[in-house]
Design a protein around this motif. Structure first.
Motif, short mmCIF file in Angstrom:
data_model
loop_
_atom_site.label_atom_id
_atom_site.label_comp_id
_atom_site.label_asym_id
_atom_site.label_seq_id
_atom_site.Cartn_x
_atom_site.Cartn_y
_atom_site.Cartn_z
N ALA A 15 20.81 -16.31 -2.91
CA ALA A 15 20.22 -14.99 -2.72
C ALA A 15 20.29 -14.18 -4.01
CB ALA A 15 20.93 -14.26 -1.59
N GLN A 16 19.28 -13.31 -4.21
CA GLN A 16 19.19 -12.47 -5.41
C GLN A 16 19.16 -11.02 -4.99
OE1 GLN A 16 15.50 -13.86 -7.05
NE2 GLN A 16 16.10 -16.01 -6.81
N LEU A 17 19.98 -10.21 -5.63
CA LEU A 17 20.11 -8.79 -5.27
C LEU A 17 19.53 -7.91 -6.37
CD1 LEU A 17 21.37 -6.85 -3.11
CD2 LEU A 17 23.37 -6.72 -4.62
N GLY A 18 18.74 -6.91 -5.98
CA GLY A 18 18.17 -5.97 -6.93
C GLY A 18 18.27 -4.55 -6.41
N GLN A 19 17.80 -3.61 -7.22
CA GLN A 19 17.88 -2.20 -6.87
C GLN A 19 16.50 -1.62 -6.65
OE1 GLN A 19 20.73 -0.26 -6.29
NE2 GLN A 19 19.12 1.05 -5.45
N GLY A 20 16.25 -1.13 -5.45
CA GLY A 20 15.00 -0.48 -5.14
C GLY A 20 15.10 1.02 -5.34
N ASP A 21 14.11 1.75 -4.86
CA ASP A 21 14.09 3.21 -4.98
C ASP A 21 13.20 3.79 -3.90
OD1 ASP A 21 11.51 2.61 -5.85
OD2 ASP A 21 11.98 2.95 -7.96
N GLU A 22 13.02 5.11 -3.96
CA GLU A 22 12.20 5.79 -2.96
C GLU A 22 10.74 5.34 -3.02
OE1 GLU A 22 12.55 10.00 -2.96
OE2 GLU A 22 14.75 9.99 -2.90
N ALA A 23 10.26 5.03 -4.22
CA ALA A 23 8.87 4.61 -4.36
C ALA A 23 8.63 3.29 -3.62
CB ALA A 23 8.51 4.46 -5.85
N LEU A 24 9.57 2.35 -3.73
CA LEU A 24 9.45 1.08 -3.00
C LEU A 24 9.48 1.33 -1.51
CD1 LEU A 24 9.35 -1.97 -2.74
CD2 LEU A 24 11.82 -2.03 -3.12
N ALA A 25 10.39 2.20 -1.06
CA ALA A 25 10.50 2.50 0.37
C ALA A 25 9.18 3.10 0.88
CB ALA A 25 11.66 3.45 0.62
N ALA A 26 8.55 3.94 0.05
CA ALA A 26 7.29 4.58 0.46
C ALA A 26 6.18 3.54 0.62
CB ALA A 26 6.88 5.63 -0.55
N LEU A 27 6.19 2.50 -0.22
CA LEU A 27 5.18 1.45 -0.10
C LEU A 27 5.35 0.62 1.16
CD1 LEU A 27 5.13 0.16 -3.79
CD2 LEU A 27 3.24 1.32 -2.61
#
Length: 325
Positions: A309-321
């Motif tokens: 598994a690979q872990l990254g950091q999202g943000d509000e813009a990704l959540a909005a999409l």
């Protein structure tokens, strides 16, 4: 453990979702089980076996509410058999629901003959399969309304003898009663192509594993499924979420989502459980599943079927999409 759509096929032998099994025996030993406990006044599966088919049985002793399973006492003359269990069926308004069933058979002579057979002795030369066979919740009734739970004779592999299996399939079982237990898949989840429940794998992997950094996101049409985790179980070991919305991810959003899932931002030091998360799955089934926390720490996880598994950091813009489709 990754969640998946549940498909249940229930038969009289309860191969997938049986009641409390008929393999427990009393103090008489494996070859000579003790007599079954005789109970006065059979009423119905709903009253006398309300949890039949609810959980997979284990070899622990019966609970206080379950009569002891055993051989048929010669003083007890069965005239009918009853099976209690649970099944999954399409709901009236779409989706699927779990129902409890009660079925009865009055022509049981072959079944009684099979139930009175001895256990077959284990044979070291016999190759036994590893499939699990879960017998149904079975009761025998006499003409006085009394009932008991019969022991099911086993073959050399410890599974119900084939004569028992054939006898259980043989009678003309009549459905006496059905009742709805719960909705297991709503019509909206079915239409979206999403499971009704899914586990928040970002939380699971970050609590129990050491995911690596994300690689380049593989392109391809995706299905979006969004789940909400009840407040009472947020932060649990494997918190399941309930379906909220989903469907094929609109084409105009996909490029932005894949770019966001390829970023190299450092993952924030955060331990706030998400109340909502998204699952992105390839429409053609080829490629990894992707999980995105829509609040809380807003991390994302790429989970290939082969592991790693690979872990990254999202943000509000990704959540909005990943909003409603």
């Amino acid at each position: 453990m990754r969640a998946s759509r549940t498909v249940l096929a229930v038969t009289l032998l309860g191969l997938a979702l049986g009641g409390c099994g008929g393999t427990e025996i009393g103090p008489g030993g494996a070859d000579q089980p003790a007599p079954a406990q005789i109970v006065d006044g059979w009423t119905s599966c709903a009253k006398d076996a309300p949890r039949a088919g609810d959980i997979i049985p284990n070899p622990s002793p019966p609970t206080a509410n379950e009569p002891t399973i055993g051989r048929i006492d010669p003083a007890f003359t069965p005239v009918a058999a009853v099976t209690c269990g649970r099944e999954i069926r399409p709901g009236r308004n779409g989706g699927h629901e779990q129902i409890a069933t009660e079925r009865r058979a009055d022509e049981i002579t072959p079944l009684l003959a099979a139930l009175r057979l001895p256990n077959e002795q284990a044979d070291g030369d016999t190759a036994c399969t590893l499939d699990m066979v879960i017998p149904p919740w079975l009761a025998l009734l006499d003409d006085r309304g009394r009932w008991l739970r019969p022991y099911l004779p086993t073959d050399s592999c410890g599974k119900p003898r084939p004569e028992v299996t054939a006898a259980l399939a043989g009678p003309q079982w009549t459905t006496v009663d059905t009742r709805t237990i719960r909705q297991v898949e709503t019509a909206t989840a079915e239409a979206a192509g999403c499971a009704q429940q899914w586990t928040d794998m970002v939380w699971v992997e970050t609590r129990n594993g050491r995911p690596g950094p994300p690689g380049a996101a593989v392109s391809g049409p995706l299905r979006l499924c969004v789940y909400e985790v009840p407040t009472s179980i947020q932060g649990g070991e494997k918190p399941p979420g309930d379906f909220v919305y989903g469907g094929p991810l609109p084409t105009e959003r996909q490029a932005g989502v894949l770019r966001a899932l390829s970023n190299r931002r450092a993952v924030v030091d955060c331990d706030t459980p998400a109340s909502r998360f998204a699952v992105l799955r390839p429409l053609d089934g080829a490629g990894p599943d992707r999980y995105v926390e829509l609040d809380g720490c807003r991390r994302f996880l790429v989970a290939p079927a082969t592991g790693g598994a690979q872990l990254g950091q999202g943000d509000e813009a990704l959540a909005a999409l990943l909003g409603p489709v």
